[in-house]
Design an enzyme around this catalytic site. Structure first.
Site, PDB file in Angstrom:
ATOM      1  N   ASP A 112       9.151  39.473  11.151  1.00 23.05           N
ATOM      2  CA  ASP A 112       8.743  40.047   9.861  1.00 23.05           C
ATOM      3  C   ASP A 112       8.525  38.855   8.973  1.00 23.05           C
ATOM      4  O   ASP A 112       9.572  37.844   8.856  1.00 23.05           O
ATOM      5  CB  ASP A 112       9.704  40.953   9.278  1.00 23.05           C
ATOM      6  CG  ASP A 112       9.128  41.636   7.868  1.00 23.05           C
ATOM      7  OD1 ASP A 112       8.991  42.881   8.280  1.00 23.05           O
ATOM      8  OD2 ASP A 112       9.593  41.017   6.974  1.00 23.05           O
ATOM      9  N   ASN A 120       2.086  38.478  -2.192  1.00 21.86           N
ATOM     10  CA  ASN A 120       1.058  39.373  -2.776  1.00 21.86           C
ATOM     11  C   ASN A 120       1.061  39.182  -4.191  1.00 21.86           C
ATOM     12  O   ASN A 120       0.299  39.407  -5.007  1.00 21.86           O
ATOM     13  CB  ASN A 120       1.122  40.786  -2.241  1.00 21.86           C
ATOM     14  CG  ASN A 120       0.647  41.161  -0.974  1.00 21.86           C
ATOM     15  OD1 ASN A 120      -0.278  40.170  -0.540  1.00 21.86           O
ATOM     16  ND2 ASN A 120       1.398  41.869  -0.150  1.00 21.86           N
ATOM     17  N   HIS A 125      -3.387  40.280  -2.993  1.00 21.52           N
ATOM     18  CA  HIS A 125      -3.493  40.894  -1.769  1.00 21.52           C
ATOM     19  C   HIS A 125      -4.574  40.117  -0.582  1.00 21.52           C
ATOM     20  O   HIS A 125      -4.221  39.962   0.435  1.00 21.52           O
ATOM     21  CB  HIS A 125      -3.922  42.066  -1.476  1.00 21.52           C
ATOM     22  CG  HIS A 125      -2.775  43.038  -2.014  1.00 21.52           C
ATOM     23  ND1 HIS A 125      -1.727  43.641  -1.466  1.00 21.52           N
ATOM     24  CD2 HIS A 125      -2.666  43.681  -3.435  1.00 21.52           C
ATOM     25  CE1 HIS A 125      -0.941  44.161  -2.307  1.00 21.52           C
ATOM     26  NE2 HIS A 125      -1.318  44.392  -3.501  1.00 21.52           N
ATOM     27  N   ASP A 129      -3.380  39.121   3.066  1.00 19.50           N
ATOM     28  CA  ASP A 129      -4.255  39.261   4.364  1.00 19.50           C
ATOM     29  C   ASP A 129      -4.437  37.970   4.965  1.00 19.50           C
ATOM     30  O   ASP A 129      -4.411  37.851   6.249  1.00 19.50           O
ATOM     31  CB  ASP A 129      -5.545  39.718   3.753  1.00 19.50           C
ATOM     32  CG  ASP A 129      -5.401  41.337   3.528  1.00 19.50           C
ATOM     33  OD1 ASP A 129      -4.382  41.748   3.489  1.00 19.50           O
ATOM     34  OD2 ASP A 129      -6.432  41.837   3.031  1.00 19.50           O
ATOM     35  N   GLU A 155       3.534  43.659   7.255  1.00 25.23           N
ATOM     36  CA  GLU A 155       3.808  42.327   7.703  1.00 25.23           C
ATOM     37  C   GLU A 155       4.938  41.916   8.714  1.00 25.23           C
ATOM     38  O   GLU A 155       5.559  41.122   8.795  1.00 25.23           O
ATOM     39  CB  GLU A 155       4.182  41.634   6.353  1.00 25.23           C
ATOM     40  CG  GLU A 155       5.619  41.993   5.981  1.00 25.23           C
ATOM     41  CD  GLU A 155       5.755  43.161   4.858  1.00 25.23           C
ATOM     42  OE1 GLU A 155       6.816  43.224   4.396  1.00 25.23           O
ATOM     43  OE2 GLU A 155       4.822  43.741   4.728  1.00 25.23           O
TER      44      GLU A 155
END
Length: 234
Positions: A112, A120, A125, A129, A155
């Site tokens: 993770d 973010n 965002h 990504d 994630e």
């Protein structure tokens, strides 16, 4: 009550009417009448046309079949892969893991991205990504294209590796952690990110749910311990 009007139904055109007429003329000649040279010439001409049209139909059919096969492959890929990264999606990871566990002992690595919400919130965002894509790219470079790599959450990622023990699984988890920590993500972040890693080993005959639950517990121990770490399941 008046009767409903009859609807005229057009007959389908005979695509080979001229060929049928030429064949009938040739048969009449064989039966003993008519100009055999003219009938044979017409029959040969129509036969050539029939061959040409048949080849066109076969070519069109082949093109349609190739298009259908390509479409089926694309749909199968989309059904089993994450659109953002090209990694396997959760359903495909579960299928692959259960397939491996049915045959032999298997290690499941769950990782993770640390502090991903901050990425973010600070950069937007699209930057998040890009970080996710960077992590998957790093996993592919490290493990190879044939490795079972999946995105199982926003994630969160997983790696399925069969035929190894827990010690080797921990080494694999550490290699993953170190490789991602050494990777500079693209702008606007422009700096490394870290991951927390949980590793579980499961004997043949176990299920994905069992393997994942234990790896997930190990992952959260790594996060509670300060992140950027690898922990093994009990």
């Amino acid at each position: 009550m008046s009767a409903l009007p009859k609807i005229a139904v057009a007959e389908a055109p005979d695509l080979f009417g001229s060929e049928q007429a030429a064949l009938a003329a040739a048969r009449a000649v064989l039966a003993g009448g008519g100009d055999y040279q003219r009938a044979l010439g017409e029959l040969a001409g129509h036969y050539e046309r029939l061959l040409r049209e048949s080849r066109r139909l076969v070519q069109r059919s082949d093109r349609a079949e190739r298009s259908m096969n390509q479409l089926a492959s694309q749909l199968a890929y989309r059904a089993s892969h994450d659109a953002l990264t090209g990694a396997l999606n959760r359903a495909a990871v579960i299928e692959q893991a259960n397939r491996c566990l049915a045959k032999q002992d298997t290690v499941l690595v769950v990782l993770d991205i640390d502090h991903f919400k901050q990425v973010n919130d600070s950069f937007g965002h699209p930057a998040g990504d890009a970080v996710i894509q960077c992590v998957v790219r790093c996993l592919r470079q490290l493990l190879g294209a044939e490795a079972v790599i999946g995105r199982v959450g926003g994630e969160e990622f997983s790696v399925v590796w069969s035929g190894i023990g827990l010690a080797q699984g921990m080494q694999l988890g550490e290699r993953i952690r170190a490789a991602i920590a050494a990777e500079d993500c693209p702008a606007p972040l422009g700096r490394p990110v870290t991951v927390s890693v949980g590793v579980s080993w499961s004997a043949r005959g176990s299920t994905f749910e069992q393997a994942y639950s234990r790896a997930d517990q190990a992952l959260y121990r790594a996060k509670r311990g300060g992140r950027n770490a690898v922990c093994a399941a009990d």
